[in-house]
Design an enzyme around this catalytic site. Structure first.
Site, PDB file in Angstrom:
ATOM      1  N   HIS A 116     -12.621 -56.049  90.334  1.00 38.94           N
ATOM      2  CA  HIS A 116     -11.532 -56.546  89.490  1.00 38.94           C
ATOM      3  C   HIS A 116     -12.082 -57.112  88.180  1.00 38.94           C
ATOM      4  O   HIS A 116     -13.079 -57.837  88.178  1.00 38.94           O
ATOM      5  CB  HIS A 116     -10.763 -57.632  90.258  1.00 38.94           C
ATOM      6  N   ASP A 174      -0.332 -56.940  76.411  1.00 35.46           N
ATOM      7  CA  ASP A 174      -0.945 -56.778  77.737  1.00 35.46           C
ATOM      8  C   ASP A 174       0.157 -56.915  78.779  1.00 35.46           C
ATOM      9  O   ASP A 174       0.756 -57.988  78.917  1.00 35.46           O
ATOM     10  CB  ASP A 174      -2.022 -57.848  77.941  1.00 35.46           C
ATOM     11  N   ALA A 176       1.831 -55.711  82.822  1.00 32.28           N
ATOM     12  CA  ALA A 176       1.832 -54.999  84.094  1.00 32.28           C
ATOM     13  C   ALA A 176       3.008 -54.039  84.084  1.00 32.28           C
ATOM     14  O   ALA A 176       3.967 -54.218  83.322  1.00 32.28           O
ATOM     15  CB  ALA A 176       1.957 -55.987  85.245  1.00 32.28           C
ATOM     16  N   LYS A 224      11.259 -45.238  84.323  1.00 33.54           N
ATOM     17  CA  LYS A 224      10.329 -45.293  83.196  1.00 33.54           C
ATOM     18  C   LYS A 224       9.058 -46.054  83.572  1.00 33.54           C
ATOM     19  O   LYS A 224       7.943 -45.620  83.272  1.00 33.54           O
ATOM     20  CB  LYS A 224      11.007 -45.937  81.990  1.00 33.54           C
ATOM     21  N   GLN A 307       1.294 -63.269  69.965  1.00 32.74           N
ATOM     22  CA  GLN A 307       1.371 -64.436  69.084  1.00 32.74           C
ATOM     23  C   GLN A 307       1.515 -65.730  69.859  1.00 32.74           C
ATOM     24  O   GLN A 307       0.840 -66.721  69.575  1.00 32.74           O
ATOM     25  CB  GLN A 307       2.523 -64.266  68.101  1.00 32.74           C
TER      26      GLN A 307
END
Length: 349
Positions: A116, A174, A176, A224, A307
């Site tokens: 990981h 970033d 998941a 999707k 940000q």
């Protein structure tokens, strides 16, 4: 408890070395974990140290791996990590990708057989700091149902991207590919609260609002998100010749064996396209325009990706990072681990 960033990093480094990591690997791992905590992504910070320490101590992370690099073309290569420390291997892979992208404009580096590697956005920012676009994605163990299915097949399979700008704004995305992480479900359990019906399914594959009935997570945006999960698995699993989909090893099933995971970095040099300066100027313009969009009711501002994380990091660097007392107590203890994770299910239960 509030800890200064360097204090937290040192505590994690000490524990990881006690578990069996070299000072170099412990430095890299603790730096990346502290980065996550400073950004407010605590699911990939200090809370993971005991799990890593247990796997290291039980032999599931190779502390003396034979890491090999094979350049397969002018813009491609594979780094075989021999089930070593994922943080170190992922960083090495990005360094290789940066070198090739600077030389040839683009680079694709696959990392196979690693453990990981934490918040993958960290590695994208390595490329951004060199004036390059960084993209990374990695597979994880089955935890989410495919669209229309009742059994888990793919993992949370994250994707990250970062790009440079003229004024050093921290644009970094970033995510998941599941609606929510398992940690959010645990939080709802601890508070005795229900969960939204689009977070997870029960053993029959039906959406559930009961956090105690969760058998698997759901992909973002239905079909999707399912497609994105598969896309990540193809590039970081099938393409690299490591276990894919439902064959990816469990994070917790047997901590004495390596996980054989896959990850891929893609790096692009803007100079070979629109030109670096033009790219940075337009990125800055784009980010500024986003900030200046009139916010919707209930929102104070439109933020660009990354940000708010950077704002939290700046505050953490000034005021310190809040870490649960239980974790700090463990980090300061002489114990390596408490046998919490070995031979547990995919939710560490």
């Amino acid at each position: 408890m509030i800890l200064k960033r360097d204090q937290l990093r040192q505590l994690m480094k000490n524990k990881l070395m006690k578990a069996g990591l070299s000072e170099k690997d412990a430095n890299i791992t603790s730096e990346t974990l502290a980065y996550s905590d400073a950004r407010g992504w605590h699911s990939h910070g200090a809370v993971r140290v005991e799990y890593y320490s247990e796997r290291i101590a039980k032999g599931g992370i190779n502390t003396n791996p034979n890491i090999t690099w094979k350049k397969t073309g002018p813009c491609s290569g594979i780094l075989d990590g021999d089930n070593g420390v994922g943080f170190t291997i992922a960083r090495m892979g990005m360094q290789k990708a940066i070198e090739m992208a600077k030389e040839n404009g683009v680079a694709i580096v696959g990392m196979r057989r690693l453990s990981h590697s934490g918040s993958i956005g960290y590695y994208c920012e390595m490329a951004r700091d060199e004036g390059l676009i960084g993209i990374s994605m990695c597979q994880s163990d089955p935890m989410a149902v495919p669209f229309g299915g009742s059994e888990p097949y793919y993992g949370t399979n994250p994707i990250a991207i970062s790009a440079p700008s003229a004024n050093d704004e921290n644009m970094m995305f970033d995510m998941a590919t599941t609606v929510q992480a398992w940690g959010k479900v645990l939080d709802k359990r601890s508070k005795g609260e229900s969960i939204p019906s689009d977070w997870a399914v029960d053993e029959k594959g039906n959406p559930t609002t009961n956090p105690h009935e969760v058998n698997a997570l759901m992909p973002i945006a239905g079909a999707k998100g399912y497609g994105l999960m598969m896309f990540v698995d193809i590039l970081s699993g099938v393409l690299l010749g490591v276990p894919f989909g439902g064959h990816v090893s469990s994070m917790y099933h047997d901590l004495s064996v390596g996980r054989e995971l896959g990850q891929i970095h893609i790096v692009i040099d803007p100079e070979r396209f629109v030109g670096s300066e033009k790219f940075k100027e337009d990125m800055t313009k784009s980010l500024s325009e986003l900030n200046n969009i009139k916010p919707a009711p209930g929102y104070d501002k439109v933020y660009y990706p990354g940000q708010r994380g950077k704002i939290r990091e700046e505050k953490s660097n000034k005021d310190g990072i809040e870490i649960p007392d239980e974790i700090v107590k463990y980090l300061k203890s002489d114990d390596i681990h408490y046998n919490r994770y070995d031979h547990k299910n995919r939710f560490a239960e």
